[in-house]
Design an enzyme around this catalytic site. Structure first.
Site, short mmCIF file in Angstrom:
data_model
loop_
_atom_site.label_atom_id
_atom_site.label_comp_id
_atom_site.label_asym_id
_atom_site.label_seq_id
_atom_site.Cartn_x
_atom_site.Cartn_y
_atom_site.Cartn_z
N ASP A 260 -11.81 0.78 20.82
CA ASP A 260 -11.25 2.05 20.73
C ASP A 260 -10.10 1.95 21.56
OD1 ASP A 260 -10.29 4.40 20.00
OD2 ASP A 260 -12.38 5.57 20.49
C1 NOJ Z 1 -8.97 7.14 19.77
C2 NOJ Z 1 -10.11 7.60 19.14
O1 NOJ Z 1 -11.11 7.85 19.99
C3 NOJ Z 1 -10.79 7.06 17.74
O2 NOJ Z 1 -11.48 7.98 17.37
C4 NOJ Z 1 -9.60 6.90 17.10
O3 NOJ Z 1 -9.81 6.36 15.79
C5 NOJ Z 1 -8.36 6.08 17.65
N1 NOJ Z 1 -7.96 6.69 18.95
C6 NOJ Z 1 -7.17 5.65 16.99
O4 NOJ Z 1 -6.20 6.96 16.71
#
Ligand code: NOJ
Length: 719
Positions: A260
């Site tokens: 992430d």
């Molecule tokens: C952080 C989030 O936790 C995740 O769910 C998301 O896909 C990514 N950012 C990209 O936007």
């Protein structure tokens, strides 16, 4: 494309680049001056040219220009993968996943995901960061809106697989790859506070939290995202047990693993790693592959290889997976995959997609209370629309990156279209600020309520009060909204509340004052149309809660599939007077509305539950049958829910667990026999010795309309 050969020709920098994901902004930068995002990541534009994938971009036009720039710069002209959060729609937004769960309709979920894929693919998206399948027991967590399984693993598994099927299909034109997230147990954040630590036993992790990720993997999800949280003190991004032992070893996952956003670097913030190099060493050693937005693999990969901390084979394996996905998506043949601004314009928000979004919003709304005021007559001549959401376009929900508020049909617009001849008055009454106390608008609202035949009172929380980073400590409505509700309902008894929310709210005070509550959650682009159709009886509500609505915030986390305490209260709906039981002194222990609950405009009755036997072995089965009848005067849908309890086991089993459900449609007076067959694999659990196995003994099957009510039948497993 011969990707093996391509791999053999790539430099190490190119390989590490394929494992690096950057923001689209990197490709807009002037090569001569290194400012902005590139400088913050210690990359120069030549490094960015090696990146394998991009996130956060704005439609087909941007994708095309970024793809062109990137391919021209990349030494082997390898196309980029474009990834985006397409969580509940691209331009046409369907209800938030938590609401979609309330539809108890995996086919509808699949249809919605398929529509989202079609729009997203036309806008240049190759991969969606969805489905999000985190199990959640605590409604304070803002990201609960993203999970279609809500608090339940069976619903979570069905909805996870449905979304993967819908997004991916055959992965050809109009389809996109699915990235299941956030592996693992992100939804168990302590105190419901986002990004917070998670503490779970291995038993609970495996029993409750892992099955939905597994279901998405088994349905063929091409990617998986690790989560931000620590689990048992270890950042998940560097958790070898989860990524290598379970995901790769036990589940045979052969897709790509992506971190992430910036989570490798956040290992320093967790206090788990001393340096950036140490962080990426651990992440890669645990099985990490693509790195989102921190570029440590790119910066330290060579050193780690030289020091023997990671192996060239490991890097090659990960790169090959990325190249294979690009090949599967057809990017080597057509790097744009046919996406053009014209195609995007043609497909997005088309009438067919709006119709699907409307049906989804109708199927996922849940009627929580109805003292007979709903449905309102469609002959009504004078309607008052009151409350902060009556005219609000912001009802599409969080994580609708390409969705636009102005595309959403408001309640007012929906009612005006449905009742063109009615006189409609509108008044906000108060704002939707979370702790609003200003009630200066209530007097006007009361006046309108008195003058109208019926009142639709639009309350709740705004769409940016849930979603990432948006946890809440108080789930009750604001003092102003509660005052407004009490005053309006007193002024006109024909009042129904439409509740807009991104999570279960604690609405017992509201339920005490108003005669009807229909929760729309955040219903998306066609929310106002669907709300009008439900209120005025064009559609019969059929949603059932995917998550319990608490009596008060202090009950959180609250969920039906809990273990039995040795000292339960005699009646969980009452405050218990006796001592030394598992109680609250100031609240019941049961939620206000339990998982699976939802009313209809018609009535259903259940005949006697019958079983084909009372004893079974590993080789045979028992079939349970029940006849469900629509005893009301309207056609409607019932979700027949089957629960199971293993009466004696250690570790102890939950008091009940949903194991099957069927959503059936019945005309007035119509009956249908519904069946459910138990076979031995359904009785397996993670035993004390760590095996996944069944044990002989007593079990109970319960069938009913929700997780609290129903008829039960006992049976025994013998070996
Ligand atoms: C952080 C989030 O936790 C995740 O769910 C998301 O896909 C990514 N950012 C990209 O936007």
């Amino acid at each position: 494309m011969d990707i093996q050969r391509l791999l053999s020709e790539m430099s190490l920098a190119e390989k590490l680049g394929q494992l690096t994901q950057l923001n689209a902004n990197f490709f807009k930068e002037n090569e001569a001056e290194i400012t902005g995002p590139a400088s913050r990541l210690d990359l120069d534009p030549a490094d960015a040219a090696n990146a394998g994938s991009v996130l956060n971009f704005d439609g087909a036009a941007t994708m095309r220009s970024v793809q062109e720039i990137a391919m021209a710069r990349q030494p082997h002209h390898i196309p980029l993968l474009f990834m985006q959060d397409v969580v509940h729609g691209y331009r046409t937004i369907y209800p938030i996943p938590l609401a979609m769960g309330c539809s108890f309709d995996p086919d509808l979920m699949e249809e919605c995901a398929s529509m989202a894929a079609k729009e997203a693919a036309s806008g240049g998206v190759n991969v969606t960061f969805a489905p999000m399948v985190d199990l959640v027991h605590d409604a304070r967590w803002g990201r609960v809106m993203e999970t279609a399984g809500g608090e339940d693993k069976t619903l979570g598994c069905r909805m996870a697989a449905a979304q993967v099927r819908g997004f991916q299909g055959d992965l050809k034109k109009g389809k996109i790859a699915a990235c299941v997230k956030h592996f693992a147990a992100y939804g168990g954040a302590e105190a419901g506070r986002d990004y917070n630590a998670v503490e779970l036993s291995e038993h609970t992790l495996r029993e409750d939290y892992l099955p939905a990720y597994r279901a998405a993997v088994d349905a063929g999800a091409r990617l998986l995202m690790t989560s931000f949280n620590t689990l048992g003190g270890e950042p998940v991004a560097s958790n070898r047990h989860l990524i290598t032992d379970i995901l790769r070893g036990e589940w045979d996952f052969d897709g790509s693993v992506i971190s992430d956003y910036n989570s490798y670097r956040e290992m320093l913030k967790h206090g788990a790693a001393e340096t950036e190099k140490e962080a990426v060493d651990w992440a890669l050693s645990a099985g990490g592959e693509i790195e989102m937005m921190s570029a440590l693999t790119y910066r330290f990969g060579k050193e780690l290889l030289d020091e023997g901390k990671i192996t060239p084979e490991q890097i090659d394996r990960a790169v090959l997976r990325v190249l294979r996905l690009k090949e599967e998506l057809g990017l080597f043949d057509d790097p744009m995959r046919g996406a053009t601004p014209e195609e995007e314009q043609r497909i997005c928000l088309c009438a067919e997609h709006r119709a699907i979004a409307c049906r989804a919003a109708e199927e996922s709304a849940v009627l929580l209370k109805n003292d007979g005021v709903l449905p309102f007559s469609d002959k009504t001549k004078k309607v008052a629309l009151i409350g902060p959401f009556a005219r609000e376009h912001g009802i599409k929900g969080f994580w609708a990156c390409h969705g636009r508020d102005e595309d959403s049909v408001t309640v007012e617009e929906g009612v005006r279209v449905l009742l063109p001849d009615a006189e409609i008055t509108v008044c906000g009454g108060c704002s939707h600020a979370l702790r609003e106390t200003d009630i200066s608008g209530v007097a006007d609202a009361v006046r309108l309520a008195r003058e109208a035949e019926v009142v639709v009172l639009c309350l709740g929380e705004f769409q940016n009060c849930s979603g990432e980073g948006n946890s809440r400590a108080i789930l009750e409505l604001s003092p102003a909204q509660l005052s407004l509700a009490a005053a309006v309902a007193a002024a006109n008894p024909n009042t129904a509340v439409l509740l807009f929310c991104g999570r279960p709210l604690a609405i017992s005070d509201l339920a005490d004052t108003v005669p009807a509550i229909l929760t729309m959650f955040q219903p998306g682009t066609e929310g106002g149309t669907a709300a009008a159709r439900l209120l005025f009886g064009k559609t019969c509500p059929s949603g059932r809660l995917s998550m319990s609505f608490p009596y008060c915030t202090g009950q959180e986390p609250i969920y039906y599939a809990h273990q039995s305490t040795a000292r339960p209260t005699p009646d969980p709906h009452e405050i218990c007077e006796g001592g030394y039981v598992s109680r609250y002194l100031d609240a019941p222990t049961a939620p206000l509305y339990p998982f699976g609950f939802g009313l209809s405009y018609t009535e259903f009755s259940y005949g006697e539950l019958k079983a084909s036997g009372d004893t079974m072995t590993e080789k045979d089965s028992i079939t349970f049958t029940v006849t469900v009848t629509n005893t009301g005067s309207l056609a409607g849908k019932e979700t027949v829910q089957w629960y199971l309890r293993d009466e004696v086991a250690c570790p102890v089993r939950p008091v009940k667990e949903l194991v099957e459900f069927q959503k059936i449609e019945l005309a007035p007076g119509e009956s249908r026999e519904v069946r459910f067959t138990v076979k031995e694999p359904l009785l397996r659990y993670h035993t004390r010795s760590g095996e996944f196995a069944s044990e002989t003994g007593r079990f109970t099957v319960t069938v009913g309309p929700d997780s609290e009510r129903g008829q039960s039948c006992a049976f025994t497993l013998v070996k």
